[in-house]
Design a protein around this motif. Sequence first.
Motif, PDB file in Angstrom:
ATOM      1  N   GLU A  79       0.854  -1.194   0.000  1.00 19.08           N
ATOM      2  CA  GLU A  79       0.000   0.000   0.000  1.00 19.08           C
ATOM      3  C   GLU A  79       0.886   1.238   0.000  1.00 19.08           C
ATOM      4  OE1 GLU A  79      -3.239   0.162  -0.115  1.00 19.08           O
ATOM      5  OE2 GLU A  79      -3.995  -1.817   0.516  1.00 19.08           O
ATOM      6  N   THR A  80       0.737   2.103  -1.006  1.00 21.09           N
ATOM      7  CA  THR A  80       1.527   3.326  -1.061  1.00 21.09           C
ATOM      8  C   THR A  80       0.780   4.376  -1.882  1.00 21.09           C
ATOM      9  OG1 THR A  80       3.725   4.230  -1.494  1.00 21.09           O
ATOM     10  CG2 THR A  80       2.845   2.710  -3.141  1.00 21.09           C
ATOM     11  N   THR A  81       1.349   5.562  -1.951  1.00 22.94           N
ATOM     12  CA  THR A  81       0.772   6.669  -2.710  1.00 22.94           C
ATOM     13  C   THR A  81       1.852   7.272  -3.598  1.00 22.94           C
ATOM     14  OG1 THR A  81       1.329   8.288  -0.997  1.00 22.94           O
ATOM     15  CG2 THR A  81      -0.830   7.201  -0.844  1.00 22.94           C
ATOM     16  N   PRO A  82       1.470   8.011  -4.643  1.00 18.52           N
ATOM     17  CA  PRO A  82       2.469   8.630  -5.516  1.00 18.52           C
ATOM     18  C   PRO A  82       3.450   9.538  -4.773  1.00 18.52           C
ATOM     19  CG  PRO A  82       0.314   8.693  -6.560  1.00 18.52           C
ATOM     20  CD  PRO A  82       0.096   8.198  -5.171  1.00 18.52           C
ATOM     21  N   SER A  83       3.005  10.178  -3.695  1.00 20.52           N
ATOM     22  CA  SER A  83       3.892  11.075  -2.950  1.00 20.52           C
ATOM     23  C   SER A  83       4.989  10.326  -2.193  1.00 20.52           C
ATOM     24  CB  SER A  83       3.080  11.921  -1.963  1.00 20.52           C
ATOM     25  OG  SER A  83       2.450  11.094  -0.995  1.00 20.52           O
ATOM     26  N   SER A  84       4.833   9.013  -2.074  1.00 23.26           N
ATOM     27  CA  SER A  84       5.823   8.191  -1.369  1.00 23.26           C
ATOM     28  C   SER A  84       6.737   7.436  -2.327  1.00 23.26           C
ATOM     29  CB  SER A  84       5.116   7.183  -0.452  1.00 23.26           C
ATOM     30  OG  SER A  84       4.388   7.833   0.552  1.00 23.26           O
ATOM     31  N   ILE A  85       6.727   7.822  -3.603  1.00 27.76           N
ATOM     32  CA  ILE A  85       7.514   7.130  -4.627  1.00 27.76           C
ATOM     33  C   ILE A  85       8.459   8.109  -5.307  1.00 27.76           C
ATOM     34  CG2 ILE A  85       7.412   5.865  -6.819  1.00 27.76           C
ATOM     35  CD1 ILE A  85       4.658   4.852  -5.992  1.00 27.76           C
ATOM     36  N   LEU A  86       9.699   7.666  -5.526  1.00 21.34           N
ATOM     37  CA  LEU A  86      10.674   8.399  -6.334  1.00 21.34           C
ATOM     38  C   LEU A  86      11.106   7.508  -7.491  1.00 21.34           C
ATOM     39  CD1 LEU A  86      12.787  10.665  -6.897  1.00 21.34           C
ATOM     40  CD2 LEU A  86      14.352   9.398  -5.381  1.00 21.34           C
ATOM     41  N   ILE A  87      11.025   8.033  -8.718  1.00 23.44           N
ATOM     42  CA  ILE A  87      11.504   7.315  -9.893  1.00 23.44           C
ATOM     43  C   ILE A  87      13.013   7.524 -10.006  1.00 23.44           C
ATOM     44  CG2 ILE A  87      11.278   6.987 -12.380  1.00 23.44           C
ATOM     45  CD1 ILE A  87       8.739   6.380 -10.774  1.00 23.44           C
ATOM     46  N   THR A  88      13.745   6.428 -10.194  1.00 26.69           N
ATOM     47  CA  THR A  88      15.203   6.500 -10.284  1.00 26.69           C
ATOM     48  C   THR A  88      15.705   5.813 -11.548  1.00 26.69           C
ATOM     49  OG1 THR A  88      15.479   4.441  -9.040  1.00 26.69           O
ATOM     50  CG2 THR A  88      15.446   6.505  -7.772  1.00 26.69           C
ATOM     51  N   SER A  89      16.963   6.025 -11.829  1.00 26.07           N
ATOM     52  CA  SER A  89      17.604   5.370 -12.973  1.00 26.07           C
ATOM     53  C   SER A  89      18.018   3.969 -12.553  1.00 26.07           C
ATOM     54  CB  SER A  89      18.814   6.178 -13.440  1.00 26.07           C
ATOM     55  OG  SER A  89      19.421   5.563 -14.557  1.00 26.07           O
ATOM     56  N   GLY A  90      17.043   3.082 -12.460  1.00 32.46           N
ATOM     57  CA  GLY A  90      17.278   1.723 -11.996  1.00 32.46           C
ATOM     58  C   GLY A  90      17.500   1.672 -10.491  1.00 32.46           C
ATOM     59  N   ALA A  91      17.647   0.464  -9.975  1.00 37.04           N
ATOM     60  CA  ALA A  91      17.858   0.289  -8.540  1.00 37.04           C
ATOM     61  C   ALA A  91      19.215   0.806  -8.098  1.00 37.04           C
ATOM     62  CB  ALA A  91      17.726  -1.200  -8.188  1.00 37.04           C
ATOM     63  N   GLN A  92      20.193   0.794  -9.021  1.00 42.39           N
ATOM     64  CA  GLN A  92      21.538   1.228  -8.662  1.00 42.39           C
ATOM     65  C   GLN A  92      21.552   2.679  -8.185  1.00 42.39           C
ATOM     66  OE1 GLN A  92      24.014  -0.816  -8.512  1.00 42.39           O
ATOM     67  NE2 GLN A  92      25.932   0.018  -9.272  1.00 42.39           N
ATOM     68  N   GLN A  93      20.853   3.552  -8.902  1.00 37.23           N
ATOM     69  CA  GLN A  93      20.822   4.950  -8.478  1.00 37.23           C
ATOM     70  C   GLN A  93      20.100   5.089  -7.149  1.00 37.23           C
ATOM     71  OE1 GLN A  93      18.335   7.995 -10.492  1.00 37.23           O
ATOM     72  NE2 GLN A  93      20.192   9.223 -10.651  1.00 37.23           N
ATOM     73  N   ALA A  94      19.066   4.306  -6.945  1.00 41.19           N
ATOM     74  CA  ALA A  94      18.350   4.359  -5.667  1.00 41.19           C
ATOM     75  C   ALA A  94      19.291   4.037  -4.507  1.00 41.19           C
ATOM     76  CB  ALA A  94      17.178   3.375  -5.692  1.00 41.19           C
ATOM     77  N   LEU A  95      20.114   2.996  -4.663  1.00 39.12           N
ATOM     78  CA  LEU A  95      21.076   2.637  -3.616  1.00 39.12           C
ATOM     79  C   LEU A  95      22.068   3.762  -3.369  1.00 39.12           C
ATOM     80  CD1 LEU A  95      21.815  -1.088  -4.558  1.00 39.12           C
ATOM     81  CD2 LEU A  95      20.692  -0.295  -2.476  1.00 39.12           C
TER      82      LEU A  95
ATOM     83  N   GLY B 247       8.992   4.956   0.193  1.00 38.87           N
ATOM     84  CA  GLY B 247       9.329   5.209   1.587  1.00 38.87           C
ATOM     85  C   GLY B 247       8.559   6.387   2.142  1.00 38.87           C
ATOM     86  N   PRO B 248       8.842   6.786   3.376  1.00 44.96           N
ATOM     87  CA  PRO B 248       8.166   7.940   3.978  1.00 44.96           C
ATOM     88  C   PRO B 248       8.364   9.189   3.117  1.00 44.96           C
ATOM     89  CG  PRO B 248       9.389   6.711   5.642  1.00 44.96           C
ATOM     90  CD  PRO B 248       9.781   6.147   4.316  1.00 44.96           C
ATOM     91  N   PRO B 249       7.334  10.034   2.977  1.00 39.62           N
ATOM     92  CA  PRO B 249       7.430  11.210   2.100  1.00 39.62           C
ATOM     93  C   PRO B 249       8.642  12.096   2.366  1.00 39.62           C
ATOM     94  CG  PRO B 249       5.159  10.871   2.755  1.00 39.62           C
ATOM     95  CD  PRO B 249       5.973   9.877   3.539  1.00 39.62           C
ATOM     96  N   GLN B 250       9.009  12.306   3.655  1.00 33.47           N
ATOM     97  CA  GLN B 250      10.145  13.186   3.925  1.00 33.47           C
ATOM     98  C   GLN B 250      11.452  12.588   3.425  1.00 33.47           C
ATOM     99  OE1 GLN B 250       8.323  11.590   6.200  1.00 33.47           O
ATOM    100  NE2 GLN B 250       9.423  11.205   8.135  1.00 33.47           N
ATOM    101  N   VAL B 251      11.560  11.258   3.456  1.00 37.70           N
ATOM    102  CA  VAL B 251      12.747  10.600   2.915  1.00 37.70           C
ATOM    103  C   VAL B 251      12.756  10.710   1.391  1.00 37.70           C
ATOM    104  CG1 VAL B 251      13.943   8.394   2.648  1.00 37.70           C
ATOM    105  CG2 VAL B 251      12.931   9.012   4.851  1.00 37.70           C
ATOM    106  N   ILE B 252      11.611  10.454   0.782  1.00 35.09           N
ATOM    107  CA  ILE B 252      11.504  10.528  -0.672  1.00 35.09           C
ATOM    108  C   ILE B 252      11.834  11.933  -1.162  1.00 35.09           C
ATOM    109  CG2 ILE B 252       9.902  10.357  -2.618  1.00 35.09           C
ATOM    110  CD1 ILE B 252      10.832   7.664  -1.429  1.00 35.09           C
ATOM    111  N   GLN B 253      11.372  12.953  -0.465  1.00 31.42           N
ATOM    112  CA  GLN B 253      11.682  14.326  -0.858  1.00 31.42           C
ATOM    113  C   GLN B 253      13.168  14.625  -0.754  1.00 31.42           C
ATOM    114  OE1 GLN B 253       9.080  16.768   1.569  1.00 31.42           O
ATOM    115  NE2 GLN B 253       7.262  15.712   0.797  1.00 31.42           N
ATOM    116  N   ARG B 254      13.817  14.077   0.281  1.00 34.86           N
ATOM    117  CA  ARG B 254      15.266  14.286   0.427  1.00 34.86           C
ATOM    118  C   ARG B 254      16.017  13.626  -0.722  1.00 34.86           C
ATOM    119  NH1 ARG B 254      19.728  15.467   0.067  1.00 34.86           N
ATOM    120  NH2 ARG B 254      21.427  15.202   1.564  1.00 34.86           N
ATOM    121  N   LEU B 255      15.631  12.399  -1.058  1.00 29.71           N
ATOM    122  CA  LEU B 255      16.281  11.696  -2.152  1.00 29.71           C
ATOM    123  C   LEU B 255      16.008  12.381  -3.493  1.00 29.71           C
ATOM    124  CD1 LEU B 255      15.548   7.950  -1.220  1.00 29.71           C
ATOM    125  CD2 LEU B 255      17.496   9.373  -0.551  1.00 29.71           C
TER     126      LEU B 255
END
Length: 482
Positions: A176-192, A336-344
Amino acid sequence: MDWKPDRQDKKPIYKQIAEYIELGISSGRFPADSLLPSERKLAKELEVNRSTIVAAYEELQSLGIVERKKGSGTRVSTDIWGISHNRIPNWGRYVEDGSFLPNLPLVQHIRTEVQNNDLINLASGELAPSLLPNDQFRSILSSHPFIENLGYDHPQGNELLRETISSHVKQFKNIETTPSSILITSGAQQALHLIVECLLKQGDAVAIEDPSYCYSLPIFQSAGVRTFLLPVDEHGMNPDDLLSLHKKHRIRMVFLNPDHQNPTGTVLHLSRRKRIVELSVKLGIPIIEDDPYSLTSYNGEVNPTLKSMDENGNVLYISSLSKIVASGLRIGWVIGPPQVIQRLADAKQQVDFGHSVFPQWIANEFLKTDDFSSHIDMIRTQLELRNYAITSSLNKHIGDKVEFINPAGGIHLWCKIDPSIKEFSLLNESMKNGVVFVPGSILGSKKGYLRFTFGRGEPSDIQKGILRFSEALERISAGTII
C-alpha cells in the motif's frame, strides 16, 4: 630532508615522493634549474629502494616538471613557469585521488573482456534480447501519441507513472503506497547510491548480506560507511546475526535482497522476514529492501515483501523494471516515507534534474496494459528453461565437482567448487575458452564460489558455455594451467 613518506598510506610511496617534490618546486624550495638529489642519495635519505626514486623522478619527468640526462642527474625544468613549456594536469593523480571510488579492477576487467571479445556471457545480470518486449514497445510508440511536456518533470518523477506504480505494487506485491511516497530513479543502482549518500554519514555501520551484490559496490567505501556481514544460508540471512551485529556496532541500516537473492538465488524464509521486521521496529533500524526478482518466481507465487509487512514505515523498498522488462529502460523506484523521498528527490535533482520523460512514458503505458502480465508469464517460463539448461549442463559435464542450490526464480546460480582452485586462473582460462562468469570473491567473503547468471543467454548458448567452462576447469584441476 625532514620529510618521510607515510608507509601506512595506501598511496604508493613513489607517488608520495613525486608529490612532495612537486610541492617543493611550486613553493620555490627547489628552484628552476636546480639539481635534485641523486637517486642513490635520496633513496638512502628516505630509506626506500632506488627503483622507488627512479619511478618518482620518471613521473615528474612525464609532467615536464624535471629534466633528466644520463650522467648529469635530475634537474628542475628551466622553463617550468615559462610560455614555451606546456604543462598538463597529472590526470592519473586526479583519477586516483577522487573521493568516488571506481569499480573493483576485476569487475572492470570482466566488463572490458565482454565488450571486446565474443564470449558466452554468464556474468552480466540482464535479460536476453529475445526476452525483451520489443513488439509491445513498438506498438506503444506507433499507436499511442506522445503528449507529455518535454520540460523538466516533477522532482519525484512523472506523476502518472507514480500512480501506475502505486497500483502495480498493490496488485502484484500487496504494498500500500501513494504517488507522494515514490521516487523514480535510474534503476535500482541509483536508488542505492542516493540512499547511501543522503541518509548515512561517514563512520556509520551498515549490515549487508554475505554473499551479496552490495559486497561488490564501492559506494559504501566512497561514503566512508563501515559494512558488516550477515551470512546467508539456504533460508537467507539469520535475524539473530543482525541482532548480534547491532549490539557490537550499533547498525544504522540493513540492506537485504529477500527474493531469489543475488548471487545465491535463495529466498528469505517467511519466519525470518517477520523476525527482521520485528527487530527493525524494536531497534529502530531502517531496512533497505532491494527487490528486482520477486516477480520471476517460476511457479508464479510471489512471496510477501518486507514492505508489505511494514506497518511503521521502517522499510525503504527498491525495485525496477531492469530484470523483468528491459535494463536499458532505466526505470527504478524507491518507496518510503514522504520526507525521505523528498530528500532523495532533491539529491537526484542536483545530479540530473529529474528522470528522462520518454522512458517514463513508455514504462507507464506498458505497466497499464494486460501485456505486462503476459510478459511476466513469458519471463517466468523462459527463465525456468534457462535455469534447467545451466543446471542440467553442470550435472552432465562437471557432476560432483560443483555444488549448488537450484533457485526457484531469478537469474543467478551460486556454485561451490574446490576452494584450492585459483579463481582468477580459472576465470582467465575460461575467458580464453570463450565463456565468462563472476568469481565469488567479488560478491562474498568465502573462497571456492562463483556465480553464473543465465538470464542473458539462449539455452543452447548456456549449454555451450558450461561445456567450455568444464574444459577450463579440467585443465586448471589437472595442473596444466598455473
